[in-house]
Structures are given as C-alpha cells and as structure tokens.
Scaffold this motif. Sequence first.
Motif, PDB file in Angstrom:
ATOM      1  N   UNK A  63     -28.000  36.600  67.200  1.00  0.00           N
ATOM      2  CA  UNK A  63     -29.318  36.355  66.608  1.00  0.00           C
ATOM      3  C   UNK A  63     -29.182  35.772  65.202  1.00  0.00           C
ATOM      4  N   UNK A  64     -28.265  36.285  64.413  1.00  0.00           N
ATOM      5  CA  UNK A  64     -28.079  35.776  63.050  1.00  0.00           C
ATOM      6  C   UNK A  64     -27.542  34.351  63.074  1.00  0.00           C
ATOM      7  N   UNK A  65     -26.632  34.070  64.001  1.00  0.00           N
ATOM      8  CA  UNK A  65     -26.110  32.709  64.113  1.00  0.00           C
ATOM      9  C   UNK A  65     -27.172  31.721  64.512  1.00  0.00           C
ATOM     10  N   UNK A  66     -28.018  32.105  65.470  1.00  0.00           N
ATOM     11  CA  UNK A  66     -29.101  31.216  65.900  1.00  0.00           C
ATOM     12  C   UNK A  66     -30.118  31.008  64.791  1.00  0.00           C
ATOM     13  N   UNK A  67     -30.399  32.093  64.029  1.00  0.00           N
ATOM     14  CA  UNK A  67     -31.363  31.975  62.930  1.00  0.00           C
ATOM     15  C   UNK A  67     -30.827  31.058  61.836  1.00  0.00           C
ATOM     16  N   UNK A  68     -29.534  31.168  61.535  1.00  0.00           N
ATOM     17  CA  UNK A  68     -28.947  30.308  60.511  1.00  0.00           C
ATOM     18  C   UNK A  68     -28.937  28.850  60.963  1.00  0.00           C
ATOM     19  N   UNK A  69     -28.654  28.643  62.251  1.00  0.00           N
ATOM     20  CA  UNK A  69     -28.662  27.279  62.781  1.00  0.00           C
ATOM     21  C   UNK A  69     -30.059  26.689  62.735  1.00  0.00           C
ATOM     22  N   UNK A  70     -31.070  27.490  63.095  1.00  0.00           N
ATOM     23  CA  UNK A  70     -32.447  27.000  63.066  1.00  0.00           C
ATOM     24  C   UNK A  70     -32.887  26.680  61.649  1.00  0.00           C
ATOM     25  N   UNK A  71     -32.481  27.515  60.683  1.00  0.00           N
ATOM     26  CA  UNK A  71     -32.863  27.274  59.291  1.00  0.00           C
ATOM     27  C   UNK A  71     -32.230  25.995  58.757  1.00  0.00           C
ATOM     28  N   UNK A  72     -31.056  25.664  59.269  1.00  0.00           N
ATOM     29  CA  UNK A  72     -30.377  24.446  58.829  1.00  0.00           C
ATOM     30  C   UNK A  72     -30.774  23.240  59.662  1.00  0.00           C
ATOM     31  N   UNK A  73     -31.671  23.420  60.619  1.00  0.00           N
ATOM     32  CA  UNK A  73     -32.103  22.317  61.459  1.00  0.00           C
ATOM     33  C   UNK A  73     -31.063  21.894  62.469  1.00  0.00           C
ATOM     34  N   UNK A  74     -30.175  22.799  62.811  1.00  0.00           N
ATOM     35  CA  UNK A  74     -29.124  22.511  63.777  1.00  0.00           C
ATOM     36  C   UNK A  74     -29.463  23.148  65.117  1.00  0.00           C
ATOM     37  N   UNK A  75     -28.943  22.615  66.206  1.00  0.00           N
ATOM     38  CA  UNK A  75     -29.190  23.250  67.506  1.00  0.00           C
ATOM     39  C   UNK A  75     -28.497  24.607  67.587  1.00  0.00           C
ATOM     40  N   UNK A  76     -29.104  25.514  68.316  1.00  0.00           N
ATOM     41  CA  UNK A  76     -28.488  26.834  68.490  1.00  0.00           C
ATOM     42  C   UNK A  76     -27.204  26.698  69.281  1.00  0.00           C
ATOM     43  N   UNK A  77     -26.356  27.667  69.086  1.00  0.00           N
ATOM     44  CA  UNK A  77     -25.051  27.632  69.754  1.00  0.00           C
ATOM     45  C   UNK A  77     -25.221  27.689  71.260  1.00  0.00           C
ATOM     46  N   UNK A  78     -24.458  26.864  71.938  1.00  0.00           N
ATOM     47  CA  UNK A  78     -24.482  26.855  73.397  1.00  0.00           C
ATOM     48  C   UNK A  78     -23.305  27.613  73.951  1.00  0.00           C
ATOM     49  N   UNK A  79     -22.885  27.201  75.138  1.00  0.00           N
ATOM     50  CA  UNK A  79     -21.766  27.874  75.782  1.00  0.00           C
ATOM     51  C   UNK A  79     -20.498  27.672  74.960  1.00  0.00           C
TER      52      UNK A  79
END
Length: 288
Positions: free
Chosen positions: A44-60
């Motif tokens: 959840x923290x990784x996805x939130x950081x990616x979203x805040x930076x405008x990056x796609x969420x981590x995939x497989x």
Amino acid sequence: MLFDALAAETHRLLRNRLTVFWSVVFVPLMFAVGGVIYHLVNKAQGDAAAAAAGLPTTGAGSPLNLAEFLTFGANQTANGALMTFMLIAAATVYAGDYRWETWRLISARNTRTALILGKVGTMKLMAVAASVAMLVAAFVYYLAQALVFERPPTFSLGAAEAGDAALIWLLSFVRMVQYGLVALLTAVVTRSLLAALFVPWALGFGQSILGAPPVMMLLKLHPDGWPAQLLMPGLAYDTLKSLVSPGAARVMSTEAALWPALASLALWCVVPLGLALLLFRRQDLSKE
C-alpha cells in the motif's frame, strides 16, 4: 518404563491446551499474521508513493523462490520470543508436580531417572512441534509476499540449500532443548514453578547483555575464545549458525570458534540434565 513416562507426560501436557497454545502456536501465529500485514502495508505504501509521483503502480514482480522459506524458517526457530513462550510449557512439565504435590503419587510407579527423562522427551517433542509451526509461519510469510506483490511463485531447492536448512534447524532444536534444560535444573533445585519460568529467561537476558560487543570488549572476551563461548550458549548457537550458513547469524566468527561453540552447547545440555538427575534422585518427595 521410559516410554511409559514419556507417554504419560506428553498426554498430560496435551490435555493442557492453553499451555500448548501459548508455548507452541502463539509466536508462529503472530509471525505469520504479522508477515501478511507487513507485506500488505509495504504494498500500500509503495502504491501510494508511486501515485503521488505520478508513476504507475507496481505490477508483477520477479519470480519468488518459495523454497527459501526453509532456511528462513529454520533461522527463526530458536528466536527469543519463541523460546521465552516455550518456558511456559517447560515450567509446567518440569515443575508442575512440585506445584501440585503429585510427585509422591507418580514416583512409586516408575524410576526417578525415567520420570525426569520422560519430561525431557516431552519437551523435545514440544520443541519439534514449535519448530514445525515456525516453518509453516515462514511459508505463509513467503506465500503472502508472492501473492501481495504478484510475484510468480517457484520452488527450487538444491542439495546445498537443503543441507544448510537441515543443519540450522538441528542447531535451533538443540538450542531450544538446552534452554529448557535450565528450567529443569531450576525446577529441581527450587521446587518452584515461577522460578522455573523466570530464571532461564533472566539468565538468557544476562547472557545477551554480556554478549554485547562493548561489554565483551570491556571484559576482554574474544567472541571466538573458549571463555566467551562457554559462558554464553546463545553466542555458541549464533557462532555455529554463522559457520553453517554465512550471514545467518548476528556474529561473524572464524572456524577457530567451532570447537568452543560445540563444547559450549554440549556442556549446557549435559551439565543441567546431569545435575538435575543427580539432585532429583536424592530428593525427599514424601511431601511433594
């Protein structure tokens, strides 16, 4: 007669389900649940950081070798929390007959040596059960990591990795039994359930302070030397783990520490058991 004593002690302990839960199940259960929560929070923290930076969420992610849980779980078996909670069962088995004054009822039905060895055998079975529970918890930890981070699970286990895991598991088993034998000697000497519960913990805590690098430097104790290894079975255990699998333990020891570490664990098993047997055979149990 030894088998009868072992069967009787194991049956009595298994009837005490609450003791078995706290000693064998609780710590591995918390480890598994905590591992799942840890992975979920990290994701959840990784996805939130990616979203805040405008990056796609981590995939497989990359494939995850689930076989690594064997070495990981073996390394976690003799951890401080599990050994501390195992003292609940150890104190119950070793000092319960003093607490409930039942020695005089059972000592007439078997030899004193067999009665003590039966209790030790029961605690060995509990140590095996706790180590298996910790391996299951380690598997849940790795499986949760694969599922949460969408990493394809694989299973690849070489002979060297299997050997390392088996040796570390054996060392962990010996360490757990050794820790419990201190509770046995304490129970025989003090005839107290509370002493059997707290003295091994206090001794282990004191040894952990003694094993801190600043304290060892102050006392001029070298980690590889005979005095340090013989004084601290926990250090001996960590030393043997590091020699079996480099990086597995907290200490960095050389091969010179092999024999001192082996001697330390052996003595900390044999001496408490031998003293407990000797003292118990001479005790007056007419009022116990």
